[in-house]
Design a protein around this motif. Structure first.
Motif, mmCIF file in Angstrom:
data_model
loop_
_atom_site.group_PDB
_atom_site.id
_atom_site.type_symbol
_atom_site.label_atom_id
_atom_site.label_comp_id
_atom_site.label_asym_id
_atom_site.label_seq_id
_atom_site.Cartn_x
_atom_site.Cartn_y
_atom_site.Cartn_z
ATOM 1 N N ALA A 1 0.837 -1.212 0.000
ATOM 2 C CA ALA A 1 0.000 0.000 0.000
ATOM 3 C C ALA A 1 0.869 1.259 0.000
ATOM 4 C CB ALA A 1 -0.933 -0.015 1.209
ATOM 5 N N VAL A 2 1.963 1.223 0.779
ATOM 6 C CA VAL A 2 2.862 2.377 0.833
ATOM 7 C C VAL A 2 3.505 2.610 -0.534
ATOM 8 C CG1 VAL A 2 5.021 3.247 1.808
ATOM 9 C CG2 VAL A 2 3.326 2.171 3.295
ATOM 10 N N VAL A 3 3.981 1.546 -1.150
ATOM 11 C CA VAL A 3 4.640 1.669 -2.454
ATOM 12 C C VAL A 3 3.656 2.175 -3.502
ATOM 13 C CG1 VAL A 3 5.770 0.386 -4.314
ATOM 14 C CG2 VAL A 3 6.353 -0.092 -1.930
ATOM 15 N N HIS A 4 2.444 1.640 -3.487
ATOM 16 C CA HIS A 4 1.436 2.070 -4.466
ATOM 17 C C HIS A 4 1.088 3.544 -4.272
ATOM 18 C CE1 HIS A 4 -1.868 1.693 -7.306
ATOM 19 N NE2 HIS A 4 -2.643 2.302 -6.430
ATOM 20 N N LYS A 5 0.925 3.961 -3.029
ATOM 21 C CA LYS A 5 0.624 5.371 -2.742
ATOM 22 C C LYS A 5 1.751 6.278 -3.224
ATOM 23 C CE LYS A 5 -0.341 8.528 1.113
ATOM 24 N NZ LYS A 5 -0.443 8.652 2.593
ATOM 25 N N LEU A 6 2.969 5.847 -2.992
ATOM 26 C CA LEU A 6 4.131 6.627 -3.424
ATOM 27 C C LEU A 6 4.179 6.733 -4.942
ATOM 28 C CD1 LEU A 6 6.837 8.003 -2.636
ATOM 29 C CD2 LEU A 6 7.888 5.731 -2.775
ATOM 30 N N PHE A 7 3.973 5.607 -5.624
ATOM 31 C CA PHE A 7 4.014 5.604 -7.081
ATOM 32 C C PHE A 7 2.922 6.498 -7.663
ATOM 33 C CE2 PHE A 7 2.736 3.764 -11.194
ATOM 34 C CZ PHE A 7 3.944 3.832 -11.868
ATOM 35 N N GLU A 8 1.730 6.427 -7.105
ATOM 36 C CA GLU A 8 0.632 7.263 -7.591
ATOM 37 C C GLU A 8 0.944 8.740 -7.390
ATOM 38 O OE1 GLU A 8 -2.381 6.445 -9.139
ATOM 39 O OE2 GLU A 8 -1.270 4.574 -9.433
ATOM 40 N N ALA A 9 1.545 9.076 -6.262
ATOM 41 C CA ALA A 9 1.869 10.480 -5.995
ATOM 42 C C ALA A 9 2.901 11.008 -6.989
ATOM 43 C CB ALA A 9 2.386 10.632 -4.562
ATOM 44 N N LEU A 10 3.867 10.175 -7.324
ATOM 45 C CA LEU A 10 4.951 10.628 -8.197
ATOM 46 C C LEU A 10 4.532 10.747 -9.659
ATOM 47 C CD1 LEU A 10 7.970 8.596 -6.764
ATOM 48 C CD2 LEU A 10 7.586 11.060 -6.598
ATOM 49 N N THR A 11 3.524 10.013 -10.067
ATOM 50 C CA THR A 11 3.173 9.977 -11.494
ATOM 51 C C THR A 11 1.983 10.872 -11.843
ATOM 52 O OG1 THR A 11 1.901 7.943 -11.050
ATOM 53 C CG2 THR A 11 4.139 7.690 -11.880
ATOM 54 N N GLN A 12 1.516 11.673 -10.890
ATOM 55 C CA GLN A 12 0.471 12.643 -11.208
ATOM 56 C C GLN A 12 1.065 13.792 -12.026
ATOM 57 O OE1 GLN A 12 -2.897 12.252 -10.500
ATOM 58 N NE2 GLN A 12 -2.081 10.215 -9.975
ATOM 59 N N PRO A 13 0.273 14.420 -12.910
ATOM 60 C CA PRO A 13 0.800 15.550 -13.703
ATOM 61 C C PRO A 13 1.313 16.676 -12.815
ATOM 62 C CG PRO A 13 -1.322 14.817 -14.549
ATOM 63 C CD PRO A 13 -1.123 14.097 -13.243
ATOM 64 N N CYS A 14 2.332 17.380 -13.303
ATOM 65 C CA CYS A 14 2.928 18.513 -12.587
ATOM 66 C C CYS A 14 2.830 19.760 -13.460
ATOM 67 C CB CYS A 14 4.411 18.254 -12.287
ATOM 68 S SG CYS A 14 4.718 17.106 -10.941
#
Length: 549
Positions: free
Chosen positions: A208-221
């Motif tokens: 869950a931690v890894v998935h949350k981290l990955f989702e946060a990093l791949t959102q548009p900037c």
């Protein structure tokens, strides 16, 4: 019982306590005491100085009368009466606030990354060592996550390092926000980050931690006026099953990250022992590539390009081959990605350019005209604006006219540094070198850039050719590419043609040239020379010795 019997004006200035109040016989020490050290602890140390006669020192920190945090270094020495008996102590303070501030800054610089404020490599390894020690005692597990941003260089090259730095800082903030206060985030340099996750109770919690981290990093900037879509590859190693020390855990997390990149990027992989075998094989191949360049183990094969209406030879593409002294022939699809990662692709590309020009010159000197020979360019060769000079020198070294050379470049290579690519390709065109866009439709397509490029040809990727007999959508895509190319006065070449049905569909769609196993596999130089001889040195004849699939 301890009380203050003398204080100088600096005491009042620093503490904000008037001297009469501080020196009053009935003064309440708890009201006049300012340091964050308990009064009782201070008096215990003071009595020790008086009893032993030995000096002592300590740090006092408090908020001054001006509401500023200050730090004093205090020295305590015993005072004696006329008979030599210790009767009190003299306490001398020196304000070291500025020195402490500088020390803190230096410590922060030594342990943190200057751009993002995250921990640096040395600090992270120290924290990981401490976490492993605690986990060993408590029986807990911990995870090390290696993160590498995908295609970050494209951002730097196309938008500038200022935008790249802002993206790194934004992603660093996202990492901290996605994790707990107890977790550690570090930047190891460039676009590489490492994270320490402590005390995840179950594998589901860790996932869950890894998935949350990955989702946060791949959102548009949104950076200034640009909307960026970051991608990243993550590799995870878990203590103790994937390693029991700092170096092993970090190495295995790095290995898992590499596997995530090799399997398509923009994803994450947990380490397993089989990955080490893959990594060792990669390292062996990488080392062998260095030897291959030094020992001339590479060769070129040439695949004819055929006029689709007349079946006549109109040129050829130079394709690299590697015969390993122990492993035999190694496919370019296997070793080219390794060369791209270990930095040899530029040197290999230059070797191909030189060898193709040498071979073309040799054929011409013997009376055989191979037409225009195409070589593939890598992104490494296009860096720095040196490509036109490199090509010019190579042509001159072999006495070869530029009309016999064609360069093929993919859309991805062009878009990696579009402005530099456009300048270099125009210089090549001005020299008389032909330019082709390879694998059109599979990369970072940009029609606006295509109209600015000095292109002679478009090459339709085999992926579209494969389906033109069975998939109406593929045939329509091919027709659209051909119509667009002809509107721009470009020649269209189809790659990977293997059946007569594919050739007929391409001919009906208006394609100009094709190459593929229907007509010939890539041939070594001696077989190409035999082919040219059968044409009686005249390009445009119908070959009689071409090997068919």
């Amino acid at each position: 019982y301890c009380r203050l019997i003398f204080a100088n004006p600096a005491h009042a200035q620093e503490t904000g306590i008037p001297l009469p109040l501080a020196l009053a016989p009935d003064a309440d020490a708890h009201q006049t005491w300012r340091p964050n050290m308990p009064w009782e602890h201070f008096t215990l140390r003071l009595r020790g100085v008086i009893a032993s006669g030995l000096s002592d020192s300590m740090l006092w920190e408090w908020q001054s009368a001006h509401a500023q945090n200050v730090c004093h270094e205090m020295q305590m020495v015993a005072e004696y009466d006329a008979d030599g008996h210790a009767v009190g102590a003299l306490v001398i303070g020196r304000n070291i606030t500025e020195r402490k501030h500088v020390e803190q800054q230096l410590f922060h610089q030594a342990t943190h990354d200057a751009l993002t404020g995250l921990f640096n490599r040395a600090c992270f390894k120290d924290r990981l060592q401490h976490a492993i020690h605690n986990a060993h005692r408590s029986g807990d597990n911990l995870s090390v996550i290696f993160i590498d941003l995908d295609n970050f260089k494209v951002v730097n090259d196309t938008l500038g390092h200022d935008i790249g730095d802002k993206l790194l800082k934004r992603l660093a903030q996202r990492m901290r926000s996605a994790l707990r206060e107890s977790d550690s985030v570090a930047r190891f340099g460039g676009d590489e980050f490492v994270i320490l996750i402590e005390q995840t109770a179950t594998s589901q919690d860790r996932d869950a931690v890894v998935h949350k981290l990955f989702e946060a990093l791949t959102q548009p900037c949104d950076i200034d006026t640009h909307r960026l879509f970051p991608g990243c590859s993550l590799g995870i190693a878990v203590y103790p099953c994937d390693g029991s020390n700092v170096d092993t855990l970090m190495r295995n997390a790095d290995t898992a990250m590499y596997v995530a990149k090799a399997q398509g990027r923009n994803g994450y992989r947990f380490f397993n022992a089989e990955m080490n075998v893959e990594t060792q094989a990669w390292m062996a191949l990488s080392n062998d590539l260095h030897l291959a360049l030094e020992q001339q183990q590479f060769s070129l094969h040439y695949q004819p390009k055929i006029c689709i209406n007349t079946d006549t030879l109109e040129g050829m593409e130079a394709l690299i081959r590697w015969r390993h002294p122990e492993r035999g022939m190694i496919s370019p699809a296997h070793f080219i990605p390794v060369a791209e990662k270990n930095g040899l692709i530029g040197a290999i590309g230059n070797w191909v350019l030189n060898e193709a020009c040498r071979q073309a010159s040799s054929w011409l000197s013997q009376g055989f005209d191979p037409g225009c020979i195409a070589v593939n360019l890598s992104a490494a060769q296009c860096k720095g604006g040196l490509l036109p000079t490199q090509v010019q020198r190579t042509l001159e070294a072999h006495g070869l006219s530029s009309q016999h050379l064609e360069v093929e470049i993919t859309e991805g290579v062009v878009m990696a540094d579009a402005e530099e690519s456009i300048r270099s390709l125009w210089k090549l065109r001005d020299m008389g070198v032909q330019v082709s866009i390879d694998d059109f439709g599979t990369g970072y397509s940009s029609l606006s850039y295509l109209t600015r490029l000095p292109v002679h040809k478009l090459k339709i990727d085999k992926a579209f050719v494969d389906g033109i007999e069975t998939h109406a959508s593929d045939l329509q895509i091919v027709r659209t590419i051909i119509a667009m190319a002809h509107a721009l006065n470009l020649v269209v070449v189809a790659e990977g043609v293997e059946t007569a049905g594919q050739r007929e569909a391409l001919r009906a769609a208006g394609c100009d040239q094709f190459q593929g196993y229907l007509y010939s596999r890539p041939l070594p130089p001696n077989e190409i020379q035999a082919l040219l001889a059968s044409c009686q040195t005249t390009v445009g004849c119908v070959p009689t010795t071409v090997a068919r699939a």
